[in-house]
Design an enzyme around this catalytic site. Structure first.
Site, PDB file in Angstrom:
ATOM      1  N   CYS A 217      42.867 -35.249 -32.736  1.00 24.80           N
ATOM      2  CA  CYS A 217      42.054 -36.363 -33.229  1.00 24.80           C
ATOM      3  C   CYS A 217      42.945 -37.470 -33.778  1.00 24.80           C
ATOM      4  O   CYS A 217      43.842 -37.220 -34.595  1.00 24.80           O
ATOM      5  CB  CYS A 217      41.094 -35.871 -34.317  1.00 24.80           C
ATOM      6  SG  CYS A 217      40.236 -37.196 -35.181  1.00 24.80           S
TER       7      CYS A 217
ATOM      8  N   CYS B 192      42.348 -37.729 -37.857  1.00 28.10           N
ATOM      9  CA  CYS B 192      42.598 -36.646 -38.813  1.00 28.10           C
ATOM     10  C   CYS B 192      43.886 -36.903 -39.598  1.00 28.10           C
ATOM     11  O   CYS B 192      44.823 -37.532 -39.089  1.00 28.10           O
ATOM     12  CB  CYS B 192      42.683 -35.304 -38.085  1.00 28.10           C
ATOM     13  SG  CYS B 192      41.077 -34.548 -37.732  1.00 28.10           S
TER      14      CYS B 192
ATOM     15  N   HIS C 181      37.182 -33.274 -40.315  1.00 27.60           N
ATOM     16  CA  HIS C 181      36.805 -33.752 -38.987  1.00 27.60           C
ATOM     17  C   HIS C 181      35.349 -33.407 -38.642  1.00 27.60           C
ATOM     18  O   HIS C 181      34.729 -34.083 -37.819  1.00 27.60           O
ATOM     19  CB  HIS C 181      37.751 -33.131 -37.946  1.00 27.60           C
ATOM     20  CG  HIS C 181      37.503 -33.563 -36.537  1.00 27.60           C
ATOM     21  ND1 HIS C 181      37.963 -34.770 -36.040  1.00 27.60           N
ATOM     22  CD2 HIS C 181      36.848 -32.947 -35.512  1.00 27.60           C
ATOM     23  CE1 HIS C 181      37.601 -34.878 -34.770  1.00 27.60           C
ATOM     24  NE2 HIS C 181      36.930 -33.790 -34.421  1.00 27.60           N
TER      25      HIS C 181
ATOM     26  N   ASN D  82      28.861 -46.380 -35.860  1.00 33.17           N
ATOM     27  CA  ASN D  82      28.298 -45.843 -34.626  1.00 33.17           C
ATOM     28  C   ASN D  82      28.471 -44.333 -34.678  1.00 33.17           C
ATOM     29  O   ASN D  82      29.598 -43.842 -34.687  1.00 33.17           O
ATOM     30  CB  ASN D  82      29.007 -46.403 -33.400  1.00 33.17           C
ATOM     31  CG  ASN D  82      28.793 -47.889 -33.236  1.00 33.17           C
ATOM     32  OD1 ASN D  82      27.721 -48.400 -33.532  1.00 33.17           O
ATOM     33  ND2 ASN D  82      29.809 -48.603 -32.788  1.00 33.17           N
TER      34      ASN D  82
ATOM     35  N   SER E 151      33.752 -43.481 -30.137  1.00 32.38           N
ATOM     36  CA  SER E 151      34.853 -42.959 -29.330  1.00 32.38           C
ATOM     37  C   SER E 151      35.519 -41.751 -29.975  1.00 32.38           C
ATOM     38  O   SER E 151      36.362 -41.112 -29.353  1.00 32.38           O
ATOM     39  CB  SER E 151      35.902 -44.059 -29.106  1.00 32.38           C
ATOM     40  OG  SER E 151      36.403 -44.524 -30.350  1.00 32.38           O
TER      41      SER E 151
ATOM     42  N   HIS F 268      35.186 -37.930 -35.518  1.00 30.16           N
ATOM     43  CA  HIS F 268      35.607 -37.879 -36.923  1.00 30.16           C
ATOM     44  C   HIS F 268      34.752 -38.862 -37.720  1.00 30.16           C
ATOM     45  O   HIS F 268      34.527 -39.986 -37.284  1.00 30.16           O
ATOM     46  CB  HIS F 268      37.083 -38.257 -37.045  1.00 30.16           C
ATOM     47  CG  HIS F 268      37.684 -37.929 -38.369  1.00 30.16           C
ATOM     48  ND1 HIS F 268      38.500 -36.826 -38.567  1.00 30.16           N
ATOM     49  CD2 HIS F 268      37.579 -38.523 -39.585  1.00 30.16           C
ATOM     50  CE1 HIS F 268      38.879 -36.777 -39.839  1.00 30.16           C
ATOM     51  NE2 HIS F 268      38.325 -37.816 -40.476  1.00 30.16           N
TER      52      HIS F 268
ATOM     53  N   HIS G 289      33.598 -41.770 -39.545  1.00 27.69           N
ATOM     54  CA  HIS G 289      34.237 -43.042 -39.847  1.00 27.69           C
ATOM     55  C   HIS G 289      33.289 -44.190 -39.552  1.00 27.69           C
ATOM     56  O   HIS G 289      32.258 -44.016 -38.901  1.00 27.69           O
ATOM     57  CB  HIS G 289      35.519 -43.218 -39.020  1.00 27.69           C
ATOM     58  CG  HIS G 289      35.268 -43.490 -37.567  1.00 27.69           C
ATOM     59  ND1 HIS G 289      34.876 -42.513 -36.668  1.00 27.69           N
ATOM     60  CD2 HIS G 289      35.344 -44.648 -36.847  1.00 27.69           C
ATOM     61  CE1 HIS G 289      34.742 -43.031 -35.473  1.00 27.69           C
ATOM     62  NE2 HIS G 289      35.009 -44.336 -35.547  1.00 27.69           N
TER      63      HIS G 289
ATOM     64  N   GLN H 149      33.355 -48.869 -39.215  1.00 26.51           N
ATOM     65  CA  GLN H 149      34.200 -50.034 -38.998  1.00 26.51           C
ATOM     66  C   GLN H 149      33.762 -51.186 -39.893  1.00 26.51           C
ATOM     67  O   GLN H 149      32.609 -51.260 -40.326  1.00 26.51           O
ATOM     68  CB  GLN H 149      34.145 -50.475 -37.531  1.00 26.51           C
ATOM     69  CG  GLN H 149      34.654 -49.432 -36.552  1.00 26.51           C
ATOM     70  CD  GLN H 149      34.701 -49.970 -35.136  1.00 26.51           C
ATOM     71  OE1 GLN H 149      35.340 -50.987 -34.858  1.00 26.51           O
ATOM     72  NE2 GLN H 149      34.021 -49.278 -34.230  1.00 26.51           N
TER      73      GLN H 149
END
Length: 360
Positions: A67, A70, A132, A172, A180, A183, A185, A187
């Site tokens: 990943c 990570c 993760h 997303n 994509s 994990h 997260h 933006q």
């Protein structure tokens, strides 16, 4: 707010028309954008022979050596992550925006037909956790609160830059929504111009304030509180509802009770309340089809353009694609791309389904 297209004829309809929202095809106005959505309740039972997505059955590990996000791993851009133990923020290795871009305007042959505008900006990634295998639904409210304080810091920092006039925080979730990497997260895109969707909402909220001397979303939250039918859950600081004009099957709108413009106005209690609301919303989503629910989520906050924005009311949108099951999603195609967005399941039915699952 203009009325146009397929719903323009509504202006000519008699006020006494007997419209059944649960049965008749009808258009609903999105008061935040001035746009319309076509609702077709009778189509919800039509047979489905379209695409059926593959359902992921494997569980994510706590740590994935492959990943890019990570702790301690090397990202695709060649930078090694620190062995972070809480949230982790970094500049996007493949940013859609560049800070050094000139905001110059180009009009080829000065005809107003071939026009381009430079868009300087900053793109960052925020990892919610070193784990993760977590999502907002499986994180604790206390852990989500740490994420919210990171959002608050990023919004304040980026919004304070002279070249930045809008800060968009969004997540997303799930491959179906274009994520994509699994994990946990999100933006942050900080832009020189105010993006299209916030621009439409800014115009609608400003027009409503000028016309009524009141806040659009304050009035909307109050109206939905009286109606009750589209409310999903709430706490002392935030209200969650399926908006009357929802396009996505289980779309929800999260609004602050207090009239605030952005996370800059948050109290510690607001951050804590929002952590519980986000946990409840995402956990409820996971219960709809017993799957980790995909969605795109984002906060709409007042522009950071240095102007006062008394019209703006802090809110967040959740746009989830799943329609009938964990493997059948809604597509925006055909009439929706060329005409008007359309939905089958009504906002009232979706809200009832979600409301029933909040206490499961």
């Amino acid at each position: 707010m203009s009325e146009f297209g397929i719903c323009a004829r509504r202006r000519r309809m008699q006020r006494g028309t007997k419209l059944k929202l649960t049965e008749d095809p009808h258009c609903r106005l999105n008061s935040l954008t001035g746009e319309w959505v076509l609702v077709s309740p009778h189509r919800a039972t039509r047979p489905w022979q379209g695409e059926v997505a593959k359902l992921k059955t494997t569980l994510e590990p706590e740590y994935d050596p492959n990943c890019y996000l990570c702790p301690g791993n090397t990202r695709a851009g060649g930078v090694r992550n620190p062995k972070y133990e809480t949230t982790f923020v970094f500049e996007n290795d493949f940013a859609a925006l560049k800070a050094e871009t000139s905001p110059d305007r180009l009009d080829i042959e000065d005809k107003g037909l071939l026009v381009a505008q430079g868009e300087p900006g900053i793109c960052r990634v925020i990892c919610f956790s070193p784990r993760h295998d977590l999502t907002l639904a499986t994180m604790s409210p206390e852990a989500i609160e740490v994420v919210i304080h990171t959002w608050m810091g990023q919004f304040r920092e980026l919004g304070g830059l002279d070249a930045i006039n809008y800060v968009q925080i969004f997540e997303n979730r799930g491959a179906m929504m274009g994520a994509s990497n699994p994990h946990p997260h999100c933006q942050v895109w900080a832009t020189h111009s105010i993006p299209q969707e916030p621009t439409k909402e800014l115009a609608a909220q400003r027009a409503y304030l000028q016309l009524h001397d009141r806040c659009l979303l304050c009035d909307y939250v109050s109206l939905e509180a009286r109606q009750q039918v589209r409310l999903v859950c709430e706490n002392e600081d935030f209200v969650v509802m399926v908006p009357f004009w929802a396009v996505w099957p289980f779309e929800v709108l999260v609004c602050s009770r207090r009239h605030i413009g952005s996370m800059n106005d948050f109290t510690p209690e607001n951050a804590r309340s929002l952590s519980h609301i986000l946990h409840q919303v995402t956990l409820t989503y996971d219960r709809v089809f017993d799957v980790s629910f995909p969605y795109s989520m984002g906060f709409h906050q007042s522009p950071s353009d240095g102007e006062d924005h008394p019209e703006w009311h802090f809110h967040a949108h959740f746009y989830p694609p799943l329609l009938r099951s964990a493997t059948i999603r809604k597509f925006m195609v055909g009439f929706e791309m060329l005409g008007t967005p359309q939905r089958d399941i009504t906002a009232e039915i979706a809200a009832q389904r979600l409301r029933e699952l909040t206490g499961s």
